[in-house]
Motif scaffolding. Structure first.
Motif, PDB file in Angstrom:
ATOM      1  N   PHE A 166       0.835  -1.206   0.000  1.00  0.00           N
ATOM      2  CA  PHE A 166       0.000   0.000   0.000  1.00  0.00           C
ATOM      3  C   PHE A 166       0.872   1.259   0.000  1.00  0.00           C
ATOM      4  O   PHE A 166       0.591   2.221  -0.706  1.00  0.00           O
ATOM      5  N   GLU A 167       1.934   1.248   0.814  1.00  0.00           N
ATOM      6  CA  GLU A 167       2.833   2.409   0.850  1.00  0.00           C
ATOM      7  C   GLU A 167       3.538   2.591  -0.485  1.00  0.00           C
ATOM      8  O   GLU A 167       3.723   3.722  -0.953  1.00  0.00           O
ATOM      9  N   ALA A 168       3.953   1.480  -1.091  1.00  0.00           N
ATOM     10  CA  ALA A 168       4.641   1.549  -2.377  1.00  0.00           C
ATOM     11  C   ALA A 168       3.732   2.148  -3.450  1.00  0.00           C
ATOM     12  O   ALA A 168       4.149   3.011  -4.234  1.00  0.00           O
ATOM     13  N   LEU A 169       2.477   1.705  -3.497  1.00  0.00           N
ATOM     14  CA  LEU A 169       1.529   2.264  -4.462  1.00  0.00           C
ATOM     15  C   LEU A 169       1.191   3.712  -4.112  1.00  0.00           C
ATOM     16  O   LEU A 169       0.962   4.543  -4.997  1.00  0.00           O
ATOM     17  N   GLY A 170       1.175   4.033  -2.814  1.00  0.00           N
ATOM     18  CA  GLY A 170       0.940   5.412  -2.394  1.00  0.00           C
ATOM     19  C   GLY A 170       2.038   6.336  -2.870  1.00  0.00           C
ATOM     20  O   GLY A 170       1.780   7.477  -3.281  1.00  0.00           O
ATOM     21  N   LYS A 171       3.296   5.853  -2.836  1.00  0.00           N
ATOM     22  CA  LYS A 171       4.415   6.654  -3.351  1.00  0.00           C
ATOM     23  C   LYS A 171       4.229   6.946  -4.837  1.00  0.00           C
ATOM     24  O   LYS A 171       4.665   7.983  -5.335  1.00  0.00           O
ATOM     25  N   SER A 210       0.264 -12.750   1.622  1.00  0.00           N
ATOM     26  CA  SER A 210       1.325 -12.889   0.619  1.00  0.00           C
ATOM     27  C   SER A 210       2.678 -12.422   1.145  1.00  0.00           C
ATOM     28  O   SER A 210       2.776 -11.456   1.899  1.00  0.00           O
ATOM     29  N   GLU A 211       3.733 -13.090   0.702  1.00  0.00           N
ATOM     30  CA  GLU A 211       5.097 -12.662   1.019  1.00  0.00           C
ATOM     31  C   GLU A 211       5.395 -11.306   0.395  1.00  0.00           C
ATOM     32  O   GLU A 211       6.315 -10.607   0.833  1.00  0.00           O
ATOM     33  N   ALA A 212       4.643 -10.937  -0.634  1.00  0.00           N
ATOM     34  CA  ALA A 212       4.874  -9.671  -1.331  1.00  0.00           C
ATOM     35  C   ALA A 212       4.166  -8.496  -0.668  1.00  0.00           C
ATOM     36  O   ALA A 212       4.217  -7.383  -1.192  1.00  0.00           O
ATOM     37  N   TYR A 213       3.502  -8.723   0.463  1.00  0.00           N
ATOM     38  CA  TYR A 213       2.850  -7.611   1.173  1.00  0.00           C
ATOM     39  C   TYR A 213       3.888  -6.574   1.596  1.00  0.00           C
ATOM     40  O   TYR A 213       3.651  -5.366   1.519  1.00  0.00           O
ATOM     41  N   TYR A 214       5.060  -7.053   2.030  1.00  0.00           N
ATOM     42  CA  TYR A 214       6.166  -6.151   2.343  1.00  0.00           C
ATOM     43  C   TYR A 214       7.128  -6.102   1.165  1.00  0.00           C
ATOM     44  O   TYR A 214       7.509  -7.140   0.619  1.00  0.00           O
ATOM     45  N   ILE A 215       7.511  -4.905   0.779  1.00  0.00           N
ATOM     46  CA  ILE A 215       8.385  -4.706  -0.378  1.00  0.00           C
ATOM     47  C   ILE A 215       9.842  -4.972   0.005  1.00  0.00           C
ATOM     48  O   ILE A 215      10.289  -4.640   1.097  1.00  0.00           O
ATOM     49  N   GLN A 216      10.590  -5.572  -0.921  1.00  0.00           N
ATOM     50  CA  GLN A 216      12.020  -5.786  -0.756  1.00  0.00           C
ATOM     51  C   GLN A 216      12.785  -5.029  -1.846  1.00  0.00           C
ATOM     52  O   GLN A 216      12.201  -4.585  -2.836  1.00  0.00           O
TER      53      GLN A 216
END
Length: 262
Positions: A166-171, A210-216
């Motif tokens: 969500f933060e990544a898409l918010g950026k 999902s493991e992808a919930y947090y961005i790496q």
């Protein structure tokens, strides 16, 4: 046959279609008030080969500490090394190690930033290179990329642990009206392989599980175009047609119907 009713019915249907909210538009549609969901990971960024870090070593003896500070210009003030400025850092090699002056190779791949600090600090202390070593590690070049149907696509810096999707898409200023919210793709590098995640932003259970919930670092987030955008791309000369265009067209048709049947 009553053509007046047919025309008015068709126009009414167009109006309803233009004003209706698609069922797959809103996020997190399946979550209930007070519901608790557990995520599979903690979101801590783990260091990988090719990541760049800065390592600042402090000591009661600033000159000894600075022997291990690669590429750092020190502005000593009252004998304090805390005034040091980062200029360059270490790149983690393919073997997962950094090579520090005097200390040699230290493996830190797979560690968090704080675990890497401890590993370097223990190395300097255990080999009596600097018994009172105090180490700070910071990351330098970690980024992720957001592409596709978002309002501000681009490459963004990772400035902390546990950045969510969500933060990544918010950026990226969120998914635009042409984005397919039920099929957001995350591409993640796992060693020599790439792992693909397909997520529905409509489903909280899908996202949080999902493991992808947090961005790496080095993640690529791609938002597909929905059917509306796909249809527009196939209509010659209609590249500029937007929602406002169709609303205007509906208004014109309504006005014509009123003039004909009043």
């Amino acid at each position: 046959m009553n053509y007046k009713h047919i025309v008015l019915g068709a126009i009414g249907a167009m109006l309803l279609a233009s004003c209706a909210t698609p069922k797959n538009y809103n996020y997190l549609q399946d979550l209930q008030n007070g519901q608790t969901i557990t995520t599979p990971t903690d979101g801590v960024i783990r260091l990988q080969p090719n990541d760049q870090i800065t390592v600042l070593v402090r000591s009661k003896d600033p000159e000894m500490g600075n022997l291990f500070n690669k590429g750092i210009i020190t502005n000593l003030k009252a004998g304090l090394a805390d005034q040091s400025l980062y200029m360059m850092g270490y790149t983690i090699g393919p073997d997962g190690c950094i090579d520090m002056p005097a200390a040699g190779k230290i493996k830190i791949a797979g560690l968090s930033r704080f675990e890497a600090q401890e590993a370097i600090q223990n190395k300097l202390r255990s080999e009596e290179l600097l018994k009172d070593a105090n180490v700070t590690v910071e990351t330098m070049n970690m980024t992720y990329t957001v592409m596709g149907e978002v309002n501000n696509p681009g490459n963004f810096k990772i400035e902390k642990d546990a950045i969510t999707l969500f933060e990544a898409l918010g950026k990226a200023c969120d998914i635009n009206v042409y984005g397919k919210r039920d099929s957001v793709i995350v591409i993640r590098q796992k060693g020599p392989e790439k792992k693909i995640y397909s997520l529905s932003m409509n489903s909280g259970k899908d996202i949080f599980a999902s493991e992808a919930y947090y961005i790496q670092q080095n993640d690529v987030i791609y938002v597909k175009a929905n059917d509306t955008k796909a249809r527009q791309s196939k209509m010659p000369g209609n590249e500029g047609h937007t929602l406002s265009f169709w609303l205007s067209l509906t208004s014109v048709l309504t006005a014509i119907a009123v003039l004909i049947f009043k």
